[in-house]
Design a protein around this motif. Structure first.
Motif, PDB file in Angstrom:
ATOM      1  N   GLU A   1      27.032  39.961  75.110  1.00  0.00           N
ATOM      2  CA  GLU A   1      26.875  39.566  73.919  1.00  0.00           C
ATOM      3  C   GLU A   1      28.146  39.408  72.725  1.00  0.00           C
ATOM      4  O   GLU A   1      28.586  38.927  72.233  1.00  0.00           O
ATOM      5  CB  GLU A   1      26.099  41.376  73.029  1.00  0.00           C
ATOM      6  CG  GLU A   1      25.128  40.856  73.634  1.00  0.00           C
ATOM      7  CD  GLU A   1      24.945  41.701  75.181  1.00  0.00           C
ATOM      8  OE1 GLU A   1      25.688  42.180  74.966  1.00  0.00           O
ATOM      9  OE2 GLU A   1      23.422  41.602  75.895  1.00  0.00           O
ATOM     10  N   LEU A   2      29.462  39.535  73.627  1.00  0.00           N
ATOM     11  CA  LEU A   2      30.673  39.368  72.996  1.00  0.00           C
ATOM     12  C   LEU A   2      30.982  38.542  73.418  1.00  0.00           C
ATOM     13  O   LEU A   2      31.445  37.783  71.995  1.00  0.00           O
ATOM     14  CB  LEU A   2      31.295  40.762  73.870  1.00  0.00           C
ATOM     15  CG  LEU A   2      31.530  42.032  73.975  1.00  0.00           C
ATOM     16  CD1 LEU A   2      32.447  42.546  74.716  1.00  0.00           C
ATOM     17  CD2 LEU A   2      31.281  42.471  72.372  1.00  0.00           C
ATOM     18  N   SER A   3      31.777  37.348  74.177  1.00  0.00           N
ATOM     19  CA  SER A   3      32.222  36.143  74.213  1.00  0.00           C
ATOM     20  C   SER A   3      32.246  35.440  74.625  1.00  0.00           C
ATOM     21  O   SER A   3      32.120  35.470  76.312  1.00  0.00           O
ATOM     22  CB  SER A   3      33.669  36.490  73.743  1.00  0.00           C
ATOM     23  OG  SER A   3      35.069  35.565  73.682  1.00  0.00           O
ATOM     24  N   LEU A   4      31.347  34.375  74.894  1.00  0.00           N
ATOM     25  CA  LEU A   4      31.675  33.262  75.139  1.00  0.00           C
ATOM     26  C   LEU A   4      32.632  31.821  74.393  1.00  0.00           C
ATOM     27  O   LEU A   4      31.943  31.872  73.209  1.00  0.00           O
ATOM     28  CB  LEU A   4      30.040  32.977  75.850  1.00  0.00           C
ATOM     29  CG  LEU A   4      30.528  31.191  75.951  1.00  0.00           C
ATOM     30  CD1 LEU A   4      30.889  31.510  77.623  1.00  0.00           C
ATOM     31  CD2 LEU A   4      28.657  30.929  76.305  1.00  0.00           C
ATOM     32  N   PHE A   5      33.775  31.648  75.255  1.00  0.00           N
ATOM     33  CA  PHE A   5      34.291  30.708  74.881  1.00  0.00           C
ATOM     34  C   PHE A   5      34.491  29.057  75.559  1.00  0.00           C
ATOM     35  O   PHE A   5      34.929  29.438  76.741  1.00  0.00           O
ATOM     36  CB  PHE A   5      36.277  30.624  74.528  1.00  0.00           C
ATOM     37  CG  PHE A   5      36.628  30.181  74.318  1.00  0.00           C
ATOM     38  CD1 PHE A   5      36.578  29.499  72.651  1.00  0.00           C
ATOM     39  CD2 PHE A   5      37.786  29.424  74.533  1.00  0.00           C
ATOM     40  CE1 PHE A   5      37.143  28.835  71.469  1.00  0.00           C
ATOM     41  CE2 PHE A   5      38.998  28.743  73.810  1.00  0.00           C
ATOM     42  CZ  PHE A   5      38.314  28.572  72.830  1.00  0.00           C
ATOM     43  N   MET A   6      33.682  27.886  75.368  1.00  0.00           N
ATOM     44  CA  MET A   6      34.125  26.594  76.343  1.00  0.00           C
ATOM     45  C   MET A   6      34.640  25.567  75.436  1.00  0.00           C
ATOM     46  O   MET A   6      34.518  25.111  73.955  1.00  0.00           O
ATOM     47  CB  MET A   6      32.384  25.921  76.180  1.00  0.00           C
ATOM     48  CG  MET A   6      31.617  27.374  77.402  1.00  0.00           C
ATOM     49  SD  MET A   6      29.914  26.865  76.903  1.00  0.00           S
ATOM     50  CE  MET A   6      30.185  25.820  78.173  1.00  0.00           C
TER      51      MET A   6
END
Length: 697
Positions: free
Chosen positions: A246-251
């Motif tokens: 749930e915290l962070s996905l950076f693409m």
């Protein structure tokens, strides 16, 4: 600490507003669209540093994935060069394959099941395995120029996670592909061997079935960064989705640079980011810091003709113009000598000579050899020498020198209508007669075959007296090879590809006076094609456009701008029927090529190749804005009902393919099962707006 201020003061790096906004962003799910030359690597590692330094995120909880080992190492080096002095903790930068291998090791440790002992066979072993399978299935040896296609098809199926039903309808030039695919899969299982594609699929299966392992990964890597996200396949996207918490996905990536569809990549993975991650946001970095203004304008002109993309506009503060040089030449064979002049006159420039197919570099390698030009060639293979055309021409020459060269004779026997049965009878004759005389002495041979053999026997000795260039013309005319190639074209072979191979041979042949020298040089090129594969201190660099992605050059030269080659004939034919995917990838590939250039872009323009009429690439006029390649030809209103999922099952009438039924709709793509041509995937919008299909209501 303010990271942008630190970079400005200590590293002399000035960031723009979009870059600063991306670095400071802490949104849970974010896609950053980064145009070519926009500084994405600096932004990505700066955002990581911001999380560690300003948000107290443990560096061990941050995972950054990319496709290639080279890219992973570059990111790590960039992070160290910028931030090691203020924070010596280095987060994990990895390829996705290495990451998946670690998942296999975790699984092995927990379950005591050993990891397969063979991780991807080395080249010749894999070739032997697949060649044997091909032979057992098709009862013939796989042609050399089909092997690379077989490898590519297997990789595509694995990366695209095609179902059994989809595999049934998968279209390929490889005979009995489905059976070969399953036999290869069985071989790997029986011999405890996995290749790189299997590694990803096995890792996903482990994460899906073993929740403890999946949760361990999620808890360990709470912040996930994906570099070059346009290069990830559906199987790799599945890995990303399952390990994301749930915290962070950076693409970070650019759907306009999606050029690896043969690996199962697609721009739609990025376009549908907010559908896959409903709380996600999309931001853009649109300023290019690399190229002159007119190069950027041309890049915008070409890429904006694509339909499957985000709306964005490349900008630059660089106002330099007069960077694009379109050189008119009488014949495309002249492009090589023009390049020689350019490199001799610009010795202080880093020049990237880019092409779509590796074979385009071969005349340059020969020309540079003759003129003592140092160069670096990246990943050039020898598929050119595996082509039946090249083998045929060289065999004609070898047979003219020695009329009893059996190997050369076998290569061209079918041009004389000689069957294998005739060859077996002729070669069983142990007399000193030439192979021609042995065949002529056989009884029961049909008159038209004997006549053809006599023509070859009479004319081949004349061939060895000619120059190599005149010799190829002699083979085409007197030995009727041109007629043979015209039949190949009628049977579906690309006319442009055939003409290009003949043109390359003639270009090299024109540098030699005797066929002995020509044959020797062709062998030297074949054996030493990758001898200049070290880039150190080499200002001239030769590579495919695919290999150039991520690089930049002072001066870019793009070869073979011919309609039917670039864009390919197949992409043009598919586009005319409503499938725009292949054509749009060709557009993206050209876009990648021209955006490698910093100060100068050179393209050659001609209406002839090998003195035969052709059309120059339509991309030239589009990039110069001389004509508008509108994807949408009609601007008529289309009922929104036709974009709903309830069109599945409806009857369709297609102008070319006839009657069919819609079986699947995924965003703009519709899958139609036609009565006579089978399954086709088309763009719904393009097909409707160009009156290619009618859907029953």
């Amino acid at each position: 600490m303010n990271i942008p201020d630190f970079l400005k003061t200590n590293k002399n790096i000035n960031l723009n507003k979009q870059q600063i906004d991306a670095i400071h962003s802490t949104d849970a799910d974010m896609l950053l669209l980064a145009v070519p030359g926009s500084g994405k690597t600096t932004v990505l590692v700066s955002r990581i540093a911001n999380l560690i330094i300003n948000h107290n995120i443990n560096y061990k909880n941050i995972l950054t994935l990319t496709f290639s080992k080279e890219a992973a190492n570059d990111m790590k080096k960039r992070y160290i060069s910028l931030f090691y002095d203020i924070n010596s903790n280095i987060p994990h930068f990895s390829t996705i394959h290495s990451f998946c291998y670690n998942i296999l090791k975790i699984y092995s440790s927990l379950t005591k099941n050993p990891i397969p002992s063979n991780i991807d066979l080395i080249g010749y072993e894999k070739k032997n395995v697949l060649s044997q399978i091909f032979l057992s299935v098709n009862n013939k040896i796989i042609p050399e120029d089909e092997y690379d296609k077989l490898i590519s098809d297997i990789s595509f199926v694995n990366n695209s996670l095609l179902s059994t039903t989809q595999l049934e309808s998968y279209s390929t030039e490889i005979k009995s592909f489905k059976e070969i695919f399953y036999k290869y899969k069985e071989y790997k299982k029986n011999n405890k061997y996995i290749d790189f594609d299997d590694m990803i699929n096995h890792a996903y299966t482990i994460l899906y079935k073993y929740k403890d392992i999946c949760n361990y990964i999620k808890n360990k890597y709470r912040y996930i960064n994906i570099d070059e996200s346009q290069d990830t396949s559906i199987s790799q996207h599945n890995i990303i989705k399952i390990i994301k918490n749930e915290l962070s996905l950076f693409m970070v990536g650019d759907e306009d640079q999606t050029i690896y569809s043969f690996r199962g990549t697609s721009p739609e993975f990025m376009i549908n980011f907010q559908k896959n991650y409903p709380n996600g946001i999309v931001k853009k970095m649109e300023e290019n810091f690399r190229s002159n203004l007119d190069i950027i304008s041309s890049a915008n002109n070409i890429i904006k003709t694509n339909q499957k993309r985000f709306k964005k506009n490349i900008t630059t503060s660089n106002k330099q113009k007069n960077s694009i040089n379109i050189i008119d030449i009488k014949d495309f064979s002249e492009q090589y000598k023009n390049i020689l002049k350019i490199v001799q006159q610009n010795k202080n420039q880093i020049i990237g000579i880019l092409y779509k197919h590796n074979e385009s570099a071969i005349p340059l390698i020969d020309l540079f050899f003759h003129n003592n030009i140092e160069y670096y060639s990246k990943q050039i293979n020898i598929s050119f020498f595996k082509s039946f055309i090249v083998k045929d021409i060289l065999s004609f020459f070898r047979l003219s020198i020695d009329l009893n060269n059996i190997e050369a004779f076998k290569q061209i026997q079918y041009k004389m209508y000689i069957s294998n049965d005739i060859m077996i009878k002729a070669t069983s004759d142990l007399s000193d007669l030439s192979i021609f005389d042995k065949i002529l002495s056989l009884k029961g041979i049909k008159p038209y075959i004997l006549k053809k053999v006599e023509i070859f026997k009479m004319n081949l000795p004349k061939l060895k007296l000619k120059s190599p260039f005149d010799g190829i013309n002699f083979i085409e005319s007197t030995l009727s090879y041109k007629l043979f190639l015209e039949k190949k074209i009628k049977n579906g072979y690309s006319a442009e590809n055939i003409m290009t191979k003949i043109s390359i041979l003639k270009t090299i042949a024109s540098n030699y006076k005797s066929i002995y020298d020509f044959l020797d040089r062709m062998e030297q090129i074949k054996n030493h094609i990758n001898i200049n594969n070290y880039p150190e201190n080499k200002t001239i660099q030769l590579m495919t456009i695919h290999s150039s992605k991520g690089l930049e050059f002072d001066h870019v030269i793009i070869l073979d701008m011919i309609d039917g080659q670039f864009p390919s004939q197949n992409s043009l034919e598919e586009k005319s029927c409503g499938n725009i995917d292949y054509y749009e990838e060709e557009v993206r590939l050209f876009y990648v090529g021209i955006t490698r250039a910093k100060f100068k872009l050179t393209i050659f323009h001609s209406n002839y190749i090998n003195y035969q009429k052709i059309k120059p690439s339509r991309f030239i006029d589009i990039m110069l804005n001389k004509k508008n390649e509108n994807i949408i030809i009609n601007n008529k209103n289309i009922s929104n009902d036709l974009y709903n999922d309830d069109i599945i099952g409806k009857k369709v009438y297609h102008k070319i393919y006839g009657e069919g039924f819609i079986t699947l709709k995924e965003y703009d793509n519709i899958t139609i099962k036609f009565e006579f041509v089978g399954i086709k995937i088309l763009s719904l919008q393009y097909s409707l707006q160009n009156n290619l299909i009618h859907i029953d209501k």
